[in-house]
Write an enzyme that holds these catalytic residues in place. Structure first.
Site, PDB file in Angstrom:
ATOM      1  N   HIS A  90       0.840  -1.201   0.000  1.00 53.39           N
ATOM      2  CA  HIS A  90       0.000   0.000   0.000  1.00 53.39           C
ATOM      3  C   HIS A  90       0.878   1.255   0.000  1.00 53.39           C
ATOM      4  CE1 HIS A  90      -3.915  -1.953   1.757  1.00 53.39           C
ATOM      5  NE2 HIS A  90      -3.642  -2.337   0.516  1.00 53.39           N
ATOM      6  N   ASP A 194      -4.792  -7.354   5.922  1.00 57.89           N
ATOM      7  CA  ASP A 194      -3.413  -7.076   5.486  1.00 57.89           C
ATOM      8  C   ASP A 194      -2.548  -8.323   5.640  1.00 57.89           C
ATOM      9  OD1 ASP A 194      -3.890  -4.445   4.805  1.00 57.89           O
ATOM     10  OD2 ASP A 194      -3.025  -3.604   6.639  1.00 57.89           O
ATOM     11  N   ILE A 411      -5.676   6.671   9.118  1.00 62.00           N
ATOM     12  CA  ILE A 411      -4.806   7.840   9.223  1.00 62.00           C
ATOM     13  C   ILE A 411      -5.595   9.146   9.181  1.00 62.00           C
ATOM     14  CG2 ILE A 411      -3.014   9.135   7.990  1.00 62.00           C
ATOM     15  CD1 ILE A 411      -1.601   6.549   7.449  1.00 62.00           C
ATOM     16  N   THR A 412      -6.650   9.195   8.360  1.00 61.54           N
ATOM     17  CA  THR A 412      -7.437  10.430   8.308  1.00 61.54           C
ATOM     18  C   THR A 412      -8.156  10.685   9.632  1.00 61.54           C
ATOM     19  OG1 THR A 412      -9.239   9.163   7.289  1.00 61.54           O
ATOM     20  CG2 THR A 412      -7.770  10.371   5.811  1.00 61.54           C
TER      21      THR A 412
END
Length: 496
Positions: A90, A194, A411-412
């Site tokens: 990613h 993941d 993350i946002t």
């Protein structure tokens, strides 16, 4: 620079010498250094250089032209989970590093790596040197399963496994055993997906990422052909996002193994779900119940690997092999839901199910740990009690990121959360709750303490030397970088 009367009084005490005597040159230079370090703007230190730390710094520097921010990091390298948590396939998610680098390049921002707060320097010492201390050190502790057999070889935490393939120095010797054909991941979040994707991806795809070479070598010998992701609740409560699910569905050489009975009837209620959950559930239902197109059907028919989701299951025990020296399977409690939606609770039915597997990965979340007795902490929730980032009962102390709200979100989410904390600091400066005119020497005083203790901080320009070496090593083997796994090797590159 204008000094207040209080500042001059404090300095005059330090400058007193017998009448007629000159101040020695060394002391004079030290005084000059001290004077130059005193600023009218707020001095703020941030503990932790992951997304929460950098986003907090970014917002403060942008909205206060006099603020000076120092970021402390225990590793010699910055960026936290962006470097060590984001999946190697990613790379687009890691582009945020470019923004963080711009922040670190600011003349009003200083990065001090290789400094462990709580060991090399105390929180109390930071409080004495700064107007505000922001704790953004994340959630470092893995959650235990609390079941018999979890200590057996073959059982790993998701955090350790992700750290291993992403080059986290503390996990470089993990050396997971991938000799069995089946792996079970306990958890159904993005981290679980993941890990499943890394275990099942064609090795040629992984070789083009920044995954560590040791992980490539181990994965190239892997016998894993099947991965089950186990959750206590139903398809309506899975924690992964549609992007990660779509990647798994289209993973080359791999097919989904979804039990149609788990999804029957869900298509009738999707219209009432919030939009993100609606889209995610629709994709699950389509993949499980609808016949794929000819091209996809051919690809799935030829696939040698598979993955699946097991619902309404909770771990009871890790089953050992005959000699009891390693994991050979896992016993699951069959559960049922009480309640609806996100509030539904899984309760045992009394039935059990065993799955044979040689690799078990626990992806049930992380915990923050207390950093100092001077900082209040809620051990059950694993967070620092706070109001909009202001630590309760501690003037000048703040927190952001996972240690503030718990290990949730992307993350946002962390960006918004960190901006909130930074805004609280700015408001406290403007209101006078924090007094930027009070003399604080910041990193100057702390670096003197570290020097006395034999600690050599790593600067951001030092990190850029490490960065260049990693990129150069990666280019030689066709990768974006080859991470250095040993902190001592990192330090030898920059502190010689």
């Amino acid at each position: 620079m204008t000094l207040t009367r209080r500042m001059w009084r404090g300095l005059s005490c330090c400058l007193t010498v017998p009448r007629g005597r000159l101040i020695p040159t060394g002391i004079s230079l030290g005084i000059q250094r001290l004077l130059s370090s005193v600023s009218q703007g707020p001095r703020i230190c941030i503990v932790g250089s992951g997304p929460a730390g950098f986003y907090t710094a970014q917002h403060i520097l942008k909205h206060d032209a006099q603020a000076q921010v120092d970021i402390y990091e225990k590793l010699p390298v910055p960026f936290g989970l962006v470097r060590f948590g984001v999946a190697p396939d990613h790379p687009e998610v890691k582009n945020v590093i470019n923004t963080f680098t711009q922040t670190a390049w600011s003349k009003r921002c200083t990065f001090l790596g290789n400094v462990t707060v709580g060991r090399d320097v105390t929180v109390e010492e930071l409080q004495g040197a700064y107007h505000a201390v922001v704790l953004s050190y994340g959630a470092e502790e893995k959650r235990e399963l609390g079941i018999p057999g979890e200590e057996l070889p073959g059982v790993y935490s998701a955090r350790d496994f992700v750290g291993w393939y992403n080059g986290l120095p503390v996990n470089r010797h993990l050396n997971p055993d991938l000799s069995s054909d089946t792996a079970v991941i306990l958890g159904q979040g993005n981290v679980a997906l993941d890990i499943a994707r890394i275990l099942l991806s064609p090795i040629e795809l992984l070789k083009k990422t920044d995954i560590t070479q040791s992980a490539v070598d181990t994965l190239s010998r892997s016998h894993i052909r099947r991965v089950w992701m186990v959750g206590r609740r139903s398809p309506l409560q899975v924690a992964f996002t549609i992007k990660e699910l779509r990647e798994m569905i289209h993973l080359p050489g791999t097919r989904p193994n979804l039990d149609p009975s788990d999804y029957q009837g869900l298509e009738k209620i999707t219209h009432s779900l919030p939009r993100p959950r609606k889209r995610l559930t629709e994709l699950l239902v389509k993949s499980a119940l609808e016949k794929p197109g000819e091209k996809v059907a051919t690809q799935w028919g030829q696939a040698e690997k598979e993955w699946g989701l097991r619902f309404l299951r909770s771990p009871l025990a890790v089953l050992p092999c005959d000699n009891s020296r390693r994991a050979a399977g896992i016993r699951l409690s069959v559960t049922q839901l009480k309640g609806t939606g996100e509030d539904a609770v899984a309760v045992p039915t009394g039935q059990v199910e065993d799955i044979s597997c040689g690799l078990i990965l626990s992806s049930i979340g992380y915990r923050s740990v207390p950093i100092s007795s001077a900082v209040p902490f809620l051990p059950k929730q694993g967070v620092i009690p706070n109001s909009m980032g202001r630590v309760q009962g501690t003037q000048g102390m703040y927190c952001s990121g996972w240690v503030k709200r718990g290990p949730t979100g992307v993350i946002t989410t962390t960006m918004s959360d960190s901006f909130e904390t930074a805004q609280a600091i700015l408001e406290d400066v403007r209101s006078g709750a924090l007094n930027p005119l009070e003399p604080k020497t910041g990193a100057v005083a702390i670096q003197d303490l570290l020097l006395l203790r034999g600690i050599k901080p790593v600067s951001f320009s030092d990190w850029e030397k490490i960065d260049k070496v990693e990129i150069a090593r990666g280019l030689k083997v066709g990768k974006p970088r080859e991470k250095i796994l040993d902190t001592e090797e990192m330090l030898q590159l920059v502190l010689r």
